[in-house]
Write a protein that holds these residues in place. Sequence first.
Motif, PDB file in Angstrom:
ATOM      1  N   PHE A 332       0.845  -1.199   0.000  1.00 22.75           N
ATOM      2  CA  PHE A 332       0.000   0.000   0.000  1.00 22.75           C
ATOM      3  C   PHE A 332       0.876   1.244   0.000  1.00 22.75           C
ATOM      4  O   PHE A 332       1.953   1.281   0.614  1.00 22.75           O
ATOM      5  N   THR A 335      -0.336   7.021  -2.432  1.00 19.37           N
ATOM      6  CA  THR A 335      -1.066   7.399  -3.646  1.00 19.37           C
ATOM      7  C   THR A 335      -2.285   6.509  -3.885  1.00 19.37           C
ATOM      8  O   THR A 335      -3.052   6.744  -4.816  1.00 19.37           O
ATOM      9  N   ASP A 336      -2.480   5.459  -3.059  1.00 21.15           N
ATOM     10  CA  ASP A 336      -3.683   4.631  -3.188  1.00 21.15           C
ATOM     11  C   ASP A 336      -4.895   5.432  -2.723  1.00 21.15           C
ATOM     12  O   ASP A 336      -4.775   6.569  -2.244  1.00 21.15           O
ATOM     13  N   SER A 337      -6.066   4.789  -2.812  1.00 21.56           N
ATOM     14  CA  SER A 337      -7.274   5.499  -2.362  1.00 21.56           C
ATOM     15  C   SER A 337      -7.131   5.844  -0.875  1.00 21.56           C
ATOM     16  O   SER A 337      -6.427   5.156  -0.125  1.00 21.56           O
ATOM     17  N   ASP A 340      -7.935   2.866   1.350  1.00 22.49           N
ATOM     18  CA  ASP A 340      -6.913   1.802   1.320  1.00 22.49           C
ATOM     19  C   ASP A 340      -5.720   2.178   2.195  1.00 22.49           C
ATOM     20  O   ASP A 340      -5.222   1.378   2.996  1.00 22.49           O
ATOM     21  N   TRP A 341      -5.247   3.387   2.002  1.00 25.63           N
ATOM     22  CA  TRP A 341      -4.052   3.838   2.735  1.00 25.63           C
ATOM     23  C   TRP A 341      -4.343   3.929   4.227  1.00 25.63           C
ATOM     24  O   TRP A 341      -3.553   3.488   5.064  1.00 25.63           O
ATOM     25  N   GLU A 569      -6.442  -7.095  -1.828  1.00 23.05           N
ATOM     26  CA  GLU A 569      -6.243  -6.341  -3.069  1.00 23.05           C
ATOM     27  C   GLU A 569      -6.641  -4.893  -2.822  1.00 23.05           C
ATOM     28  O   GLU A 569      -7.349  -4.585  -1.864  1.00 23.05           O
ATOM     29  N   LYS A 570      -6.173  -4.056  -3.694  1.00 22.47           N
ATOM     30  CA  LYS A 570      -6.461  -2.632  -3.529  1.00 22.47           C
ATOM     31  C   LYS A 570      -7.864  -2.322  -4.064  1.00 22.47           C
ATOM     32  O   LYS A 570      -8.405  -3.056  -4.889  1.00 22.47           O
ATOM     33  N   GLY A 571      -8.436  -1.225  -3.559  1.00 20.62           N
ATOM     34  CA  GLY A 571      -9.722  -0.759  -4.080  1.00 20.62           C
ATOM     35  C   GLY A 571     -10.923  -1.448  -3.464  1.00 20.62           C
ATOM     36  O   GLY A 571     -12.021  -1.379  -3.998  1.00 20.62           O
TER      37      GLY A 571
END
Length: 664
Positions: A332, A335-337, A340-341, A569-571
């Motif tokens: 993570f 710059t992720d959502s 998420d961060w 997973e991201k998102g």
Amino acid sequence: MVSYELTVYTGKEASAITVNSIYIKLVGTKGESDRKWLNILPIFWGSEVTYCVDCEHTLGQLILIEVDKRTWFLSDAWLPEKVEITTPEGDVYTFPVYCWISDSETHRFREGKALKIYEEENPLGLYARKQELLQRRKEYRWDEYDSRLPRTIKADGVGGLPDKNKFSWTKTIQFYITGFYGKIGNCLKKLTENRNNWKNLDEIHNVLSCRTSNLYDYIRQHWKEDDFFGYQYLNGINPILIRRCKTLPPNFPVTDDMVFFPEGLKLSNELGQGNIYLCDYKNLDGLPANTVLGKQQYLTAPLVLFHKRPDDKLMPIAIQLKQTPGEDNPIFLPTDSTHDWLTAKIFVRNADFTELQLNTHLLRTHLLAEAFAVSLQRNLPMVHPLYKLLIPHTRYTLQINTIGRGGLIGPTGLVALNAGSGGKATTQFMAKSMSDITYTSLCIPDDINERDMHDVPNYYYRDDGLKIWYTMYKFVQGVLEYYYKCDDDVLGDSELQTYIGDIFKNGFLSNTEGGFPQSFTTVTEMVKFVTMVMFTCSCQHAAVNNGMFDYAGWMPNLPPTMQCPPPTEKGTTTEATILATLPPVCVTAESKTTVWLLSRPPSDFVTLGHYPEDHFTEETPRQLQRKFKVELEVLTTDFKMRNMDMEIPYTYLIPNSVENSITI
Ligand code: FE2
């Protein structure tokens, strides 16, 4: 006929009174007095009462006094502090006592001048010394809580502890009232039975909302921000995990193109420049997570990378929540959502809860301090100089640890009931942490060097800790060099060697890899070890304990458990997933109540460097104690002045807010 004048000083707390009869006998090199009955009337707390003891002839140099208490109709415990005796020749002798007398046994107390065993010239002195240790080894026996952890005192609960290690009545009453009051507050709001998840983050403040602190309020507002996240690894309550990282661990494959740096900087260059730092929670890997309220919880073992920016802020730049890299274990990034961060950071803070509470706080301060205290009691008589130096730094530690073993980490303790790392994970994690402890990591100057943290800016735990360490070292050196003129004095002190050998065996579990001393061969080795003991029992504990409410009061900043697994997973995260992951209302309530209790300054607080008990009677060590106190007062002023310009003042190592010993 000659006459000796005795002044008996009784402790100041109300329960120190006795209504029973006290007898005393003086023993000198030329004989002994009769057993003198001192009092018809009760001896009151805080009193200084003078008596006369007549003898047919002079007793010579006074060696010891024998004191006993005969119970007539009401059993009580008396707390004599010291006895001063003026001889017919006009000499004044002081006999430090400072222990409760509740039984009818005869207790011997030596004259205050410190003596090592090979300096005992009088057979009576030597006999009393050996008898004292025989008795102490019956009272202070080693016990095994877990074979992989430091040994503890063997006691059947708090009631089974030796009297002199128990809380005063004032502290006992305050301790239970504080805990009771916190629970009442929660019950009134029906929080402790509410198993629901929080509906929004703001309402978490409703738990004990009347309990607050400046930093609690600050953290409630800033906990999501990256620069505060980074700040707390330097100056929060777990400031010993972070280290400089010159090469990325192979299981943390962060690449140049993943991380975004200002001003065109690159990760590979910044690693080489020494601007990258790492926190690795590897000891959490593979632990069986607890169940809380019948529901499976989740633990992670994150790796966190930080960048020291040109503006000196320490910013998190990458987080991997599990140790083994893979597609289901994303790295993570800021710059992720947003969700998420934030979720990744919350999982890291949960890992820090375990690392802080079970390793940094419980194991590395409380449990080691207990092993130091038990060894001191088993191996050094009151007349030994090291006993006189270290006994103030053991006050109440055995009792608070006995309470903690039942109330916090025991099968029905708060960690077992509320934390993801409760249950089997607790001892497994502590055992892994124990095998990682080194002598280097317990001595702050060596630890800072080993973690390569000597030049990171704004690291106030390091700055303040080192200043106190060197001040303390000078004090310890002054006292010990007064009694040990050369290394042969150290080598020849059999009691001292048994003391350190007992700590090596029962405190450090004979770990020959950790660099711990097994014996002392030089004065310098002894001075360093004793400084470490004193620092661990005072400053190190204050640094990791006193801010508990500040940092953990706002639960999302240091959540005790995670109800959902980490994202693979991201998102996939939202505010709803964050609220479902954080602990429910009742766990939050218990957690906030506990950290509030643990952060309360006790009513009978003894400040670092204050020695209200006169164990030393010689001028040199007493003068060194006064100098130490003054030097700590100067540091107090310096640290407070420095703090005046800071957005977040660093207060945990201000010497006048540090206790001499671990009492909470
Ligand atoms: Fe503590």
